[in-house]
Design an enzyme around this catalytic site. Structure first.
Site, PDB file in Angstrom:
ATOM      1  N   ASN A 162      76.082  70.873 -24.976  1.00 34.33           N
ATOM      2  CA  ASN A 162      76.694  70.819 -26.297  1.00 34.33           C
ATOM      3  C   ASN A 162      78.194  70.604 -26.149  1.00 34.33           C
ATOM      4  O   ASN A 162      78.949  71.546 -25.920  1.00 34.33           O
ATOM      5  CB  ASN A 162      76.386  72.121 -27.047  1.00 34.33           C
ATOM      6  CG  ASN A 162      77.042  72.181 -28.402  1.00 34.33           C
ATOM      7  OD1 ASN A 162      77.649  71.207 -28.857  1.00 34.33           O
ATOM      8  ND2 ASN A 162      76.924  73.319 -29.056  1.00 34.33           N
ATOM      9  N   CYS A 202      80.357  71.359 -30.411  1.00 31.12           N
ATOM     10  CA  CYS A 202      80.309  72.477 -31.344  1.00 31.12           C
ATOM     11  C   CYS A 202      81.607  72.542 -32.121  1.00 31.12           C
ATOM     12  O   CYS A 202      82.681  72.698 -31.546  1.00 31.12           O
ATOM     13  CB  CYS A 202      80.073  73.787 -30.624  1.00 31.12           C
ATOM     14  SG  CYS A 202      79.862  75.145 -31.790  1.00 31.12           S
ATOM     15  N   GLY A 207      69.313  65.918 -37.564  1.00 32.90           N
ATOM     16  CA  GLY A 207      70.222  65.986 -38.696  1.00 32.90           C
ATOM     17  C   GLY A 207      69.438  65.836 -39.984  1.00 32.90           C
ATOM     18  O   GLY A 207      69.097  64.732 -40.381  1.00 32.90           O
ATOM     19  N   GLY A 208      69.114  66.962 -40.605  1.00 33.65           N
ATOM     20  CA  GLY A 208      68.481  66.927 -41.914  1.00 33.65           C
ATOM     21  C   GLY A 208      67.002  66.618 -41.942  1.00 33.65           C
ATOM     22  O   GLY A 208      66.427  66.480 -43.018  1.00 33.65           O
ATOM     23  N   THR A 222      68.066  73.055 -39.537  1.00 35.11           N
ATOM     24  CA  THR A 222      68.181  73.820 -40.772  1.00 35.11           C
ATOM     25  C   THR A 222      66.850  74.041 -41.470  1.00 35.11           C
ATOM     26  O   THR A 222      66.637  75.092 -42.083  1.00 35.11           O
ATOM     27  CB  THR A 222      69.174  73.102 -41.699  1.00 35.11           C
ATOM     28  OG1 THR A 222      70.412  72.974 -40.985  1.00 35.11           O
ATOM     29  CG2 THR A 222      69.430  73.886 -42.967  1.00 35.11           C
TER      30      THR A 222
END
Ligand SMILES: Cc1cc2nc3c(=O)[nH]c(=O)nc-3n(C[C@H](O)[C@H](O)[C@H](O)COP(=O)(O)OP(=O)(O)OC[C@H]3O[C@@H](n4cnc5c(N)ncnc54)[C@H](O)[C@@H]3O)c2cc1C
Ligand SMILES: Cc1cc2nc3c(=O)[nH]c(=O)nc-3n(C[C@H](O)[C@H](O)[C@H](O)COP(=O)(O)OP(=O)(O)OC[C@H]3O[C@@H](n4cnc5c(N)ncnc54)[C@H](O)[C@@H]3O)c2cc1C
Ligand SMILES: Cc1cc2nc3c(=O)[nH]c(=O)nc-3n(C[C@H](O)[C@H](O)[C@H](O)COP(=O)(O)O)c2cc1C
Ligand SMILES: Cc1cc2nc3c(=O)[nH]c(=O)nc-3n(C[C@H](O)[C@H](O)[C@H](O)COP(=O)(O)O)c2cc1C
Ligand code: FES
Ligand code: FES
Lengths: 304, 241, 304, 241
Positions: free
Chosen positions: C127, C130, C243-244, C266
């Site tokens: 990562n 961040c 993403g989404g 999410t």
């Protein structure tokens, strides 16, 4: 309850301005409601020559917004000044903002010159951030040196206050904002659309003929708010905030982030009465949060 | 343009893919060829549908289930309220036609039903050529039969003439002064090539549906025009394919 | 109907992988459903030392997603390897992906070394993007030279395939993707969160203690899709898209854009069974669009 | 944790700001101090609410209208279905208390009603100190009266003792072995400073509500803990304010 704000020496009854490209040249909305309730209007992006723009499809839907790849369709500045502004003046008693697009410095400069003499225009918004224009369009919006050069050149000929419209598709938008300020911009407006894409599952191809397009609407709101906050910290000129605004609460929040006025784009397309309704809801929202004058909340998040 | 709340009076399938929805609203009016933009729950943009009929406060649309929005529409029940923009666009100009030919391809037949009824009201029996891929895709047969002389063509020959709309037109060669067409772009292109004495109803992906976004602009011989505002109906000779 | 995909030599039953930071170390989700249905799991971002992360509030809601500013809370790599991976192995028979965070090269390198010996880890996700880590965190994600240096250093010690996770908060993500490829990355994953903000109208202050935070969820989907498409064109290593994503259709679209596998973040927080439900819906969605094997649609939008 | 569809049995205002919602679901269970995450139409994240009561398949929450989500909740009508995560978090540990003191501030009284009822069931009459800003904010008075000895304090003295919860506590000085508190952070901090023989129910903005995101982690004397998983109830001596 005082909803008025001062923008570049011009007093707006309220900070709500339809965003460029989502309200045409304004007069057509006069069929739907009395557009004199608006703070001002940012007119459809105008270029030196007439433009058809990009091939269809130019629109794709997103979970919380839309993509467009219009590509600055407009009848060219001569017709805009000679016909569109005349039609607008008949139904809109306030002054509007001319939004200028282009692909080279000379075009921008000449287009701006045409607007110098337009009485019902109180400021020029220089769109250096349109994701849908090839050749140079992107560099103006992403390279601070290129942007600065363009803005200085325009500033030299522009007799009205100059607003520079910034792109969100950059690593650090405050660098571009500072470049605009240094080059003489009187204000910045942000954000233009985020680059996005949708693919048609039936054909396996991108929906837009241009493949990628500009993403706008509610989904971009948190990004827009962060950038307005960030730019407010980076420059001393006024910031006009936009990106996903669709309620009076959104207006308050955007102003607290640092916006002296706001623009409302996609919401107009989704609901033709959006701006009227947001303006009507402002006093109630202000009361709810005990705000007497909107001007007092500009940038509140920076010192609260 | 009007922005209204309408009440769903009925919503039923006509065949495996096509549904009929009737919407109630006081003093609802429309002209053949106009369309509405219907708000669909949880969809950001409204969906455009031609008016298939409109009388006595009830507006009918016929819709084909193709994606997220139309799928969700099938779940809307009688009595539900929906928002819609109505009276959108410029419809067919049928005033000067006394021997009309209506050509519909697939779901494109929808607005032609309303137009056919208008002709019938004036005492004119239009010829109605309906082209489908196969017999199973046909809908509103009885309704069309009542208001005109229906000719059918199917791609697979399962009903009527076997072939596409233009082939069928050449085969049946009905007399007409003006043709009124709605259907897939290749069909409209072929028709326009065949004769410019016609009016074509076009489709485009729309941002607003009422002229604000330029999302639907096509190029015509007289410059760019918006499908949602100057259209959706254009003179056959006007469209640049 | 074949939902399996090959990722870095490891065959996944399906391309759906919970995204780092939204699935903990996996085993807690085993209380909700049998997590062996997952393609793999990207574990919570792990650093050399234990981290508490940022002060509360760390979460804010958005119209179509959320902001977080967790700041890589984790018990440190020793405890992760010694305890968390052990607990995971008891309920998850497949191999997982270790997600490594840090603020200097040395930390990253040492953390990766700990994971070299972890049997149930088949790849490392670095990562470098961040938004919630101060000091250097951002430069790793936005400067291709800095990123390249870090990746080369890590690659030298890393015995497992190395995935580099890219930030969307850049002018041109393909530059960073190429830098990663050039420095030896075996794959890239994208996007991490977009920088966003929300302000509390009651207090006038940013909701998050860190002011800005990472925006994720449905609202970022069009941006993510565009970036995956763009990066797929820029590099020859596999791209993991995220993403989404919240439906099986989103998975198909992301794969058509160029993703060899996808991560779901999410959506897990909004609905604990999201990944299970997406996986269950995949065959039906494939049938609807006449897709027999998922691998055949990877990158379809580039040649359709 | 369970993920369920519940049916709204009633939803009514108790005063100008606080509402009571009763949710029905078969075999619904909960323990005092636990909470649910309620899905609100058009809101991305679920909203956490303490369980104010739960028996015979009906779960009660008491909610204060403060923002978008709670505003929308007031519009949910009887019969509507809502999704919720239930049985979240670790509730109060009341097993060892025989002389309990319950301290609620404002809407924080909600979970204490459920707790008081549990004590009453065991034959224990808890002392219940309820602190509000003014008399108009009080709710569930009769309900509390039935299950314990209620003491009241208000900031403006419009009812009961004039002052905050801690001042009232010092004034009334009831005997207790363990106190159980829920309310605004300053109240909890003051209580923890006053005595560590207590359990505090905390709030935090939550991403998930079930332990996945670390959004709600606080620092305690024994390291970071999640309000939604290890909490929301913590020993008073554990929390670092
Ligand atoms: C003027 C006009 C009249 C129409 N009349 C009818 C009609 O009477 N009956 C009927 O079944 N269909 C009609 N259509 C097409 C109809 O609008 C689309 O089939 C519908 O929008 C698809 O929505 P969806 O959510 O199911 O598809 P999705 O693919 O999920 O929709 C995604 C987005 O693309 C748009 N879109 C997708 N396909 C089309 C299309 N073919 N044309 C325009 N936009 C599209 C949608 O509106 C939406 O914004 C008409 C289109 C126009 C422009
Ligand atoms: C474990 C727990 C138990 C709770 N029990 C109750 C209760 O029984 N009754 C009651 O009225 N309230 C309770 N709350 C507070 C309640 O969750 C918030 O008032 C509510 O989420 C506000 O939602 P909103 O949409 O109206 O506000 P908005 O400000 O519009 O919400 C925006 C976002 O912030 C979050 N948020 C805002 N305020 C709070 C807060 N104080 N705590 C946590 N998240 C917040 C929301 O959940 C949402 O995600 C509890 C909170 C927690 C953590
Ligand atoms: C259909 C459409 C056309 C647009 N055309 C222009 C334009 O001509 N000039 C410009 O500066 N911005 C243009 N924009 C960008 C908007 O002015 C605005 O910056 C952006 O949409 C974000 O605001 P919103 O989320 O409220 O729509 C356009 C946006 C849309 C959706
Ligand atoms: C609460 C939360 C915590 C996250 N923590 C990490 C992390 O530790 N490491 C990481 O690489 N990405 C982290 N992310 C980013 C996600 O893995 C993912 O890249 C991003 O959320 C976009 O995907 P989504 O829209 O599906 O959530 C986190 C995201 C969220 C919402
Ligand atoms: S759809 Fe917006 S102008 Fe036609
Ligand atoms: S809210 Fe996600 S861990 Fe507590």
């Amino acid at each position: 309850m005082d909803t008025s704000v001062n923008l570049l020496g011009y007093r707006l009854d309220n900070p709500v301005i339809p965003a460029s490209g989502t309200f045409g040249f304004g007069y057509e909305f006069a069929e739907f409601y009395d557009i004199n309730c608006l703070g001002s209007i940012s007119l459809k992006g105008t270029t030196l020559e007439p433009r058809y723009g990009n091939p269809l499809p130019r629109i794709a839907e997103c979970p919380a917004g839309m993509l467009n790849s219009i590509g600055l369709q407009n009848p060219g500045v001569q017709k805009v000044v000679g016909e569109e502004l005349v039609k607008l003046a008949k139904v809109f008693k306030k002054k509007a903002i001319a939004n200028v697009g282009g692909s080279c410095t000379e075009d921008y400069v000449q287009t701006v010159e045409y607007f110098n003499h337009a009485d019902n225009i109180f400021a020029i918004e220089l769109n250096i951030s349109c994701p849908n224009v090839k050749c140079g369009g992107m560099a103006f919006g992403t390279d601070p040196t290129v942007a600065g050069g363009l803005i200085s050149a325009v500033k030299k000929v522009c007799t009205k206050p100059l607003i520079v419209k910034l792109s969100p598709n950059v690593t650090d938008i405050s660098v571009l904002a500072r470049a605009a300020e240094d080059a003489g911009a009187d204000a910045v407006s942000l954000i233009n659309t985020l680059l996005g894409m949708r693919i048609d599952l039936r054909t396996g191809k991108p929906i837009l003929s241009m493949k990628a397009g500009g993403y706008s609407g509610r989904g971009v709101y948190p990004v827009a708010l962060r950038m307005v906050y960030q730019v407010r910290q980076a420059v001393n000129i006024p910031v006009i905030g936009m990106g996903g605004i669709s309620t009076a609460y959104d207006v308050l929040e955007m102003m607290m982030a640092g916006a002296s006025a706001v623009m409302v784009g996609t919401a107009n397309l989704i609901h033709p009465f959006a701006c009227r309704d947001i303006i009507a809801a402002l006093p109630g929202a202000m009361e709810e949060y005990k705000i007497n004058s909107l001007e007092t909340i500009i940038g509140r998040a920076h010192h609260a | 343009m009007e922005c209204r709340k309408l009440i769903i009076q009925s919503n039923r399938p006509l065949n495996a893919a096509v549904w009929e929805m009737k919407l109630y609203g006081e003093n609802l009016t429309s002209a053949p060829g106009q369309f509405i933009e219907l708000e669909v729950p949880d969809c950001c943009l409204k969906r455009p549908f031609s008016v298939a009929d409109c009388r006595e406060d009830v507006l009918t649309i016929l819709y084909k289930v193709v994606g997220e929005g139309t799928k969700k529409m099938t779940a809307l029940a009688e009595g539900n309220k929906v928002c819609a923009l109505t009276n959108l666009g410029k419809g067919f100009d049928s005033s000067s036609s006394v021997q009309p030919l209506l050509v519909g391809g697939g779901i494109g037949a929808a607005p032609l039903y309303f137009l056919a009824k208008e002709f019938a009201k004036k005492g004119i029996q239009p010829v109605i050529l309906l082209a489908f891929r196969c017999a199973e895709e046909i809908y509103y047969m009885d309704e069309f039969d009542e208001v005109g002389n229906v000719l059918i063509s199917t791609d697979n020959g399962s009903l009527g003439f076997q072939g596409n709309a233009l082939d069928a037109l050449k085969e049946y060669s009905p007399n007409f002064d003006i043709y009124f067409a709605c259907g897939p772009l290749p069909m409209l292109r072929a028709l326009a090539g065949f004769s410019d004495k016609g009016q074509l109803s076009l489709e485009a992906r729309m941002g607003c549906g009422f002229g604000a976004c330029m999302g639907c602009s096509i190029i015509t011989v007289s410059g760019p025009k918006r499908v949602c505002k100057e259209g959706p109906v254009f003179a056959a000779g006007e469209v640049i394919f």
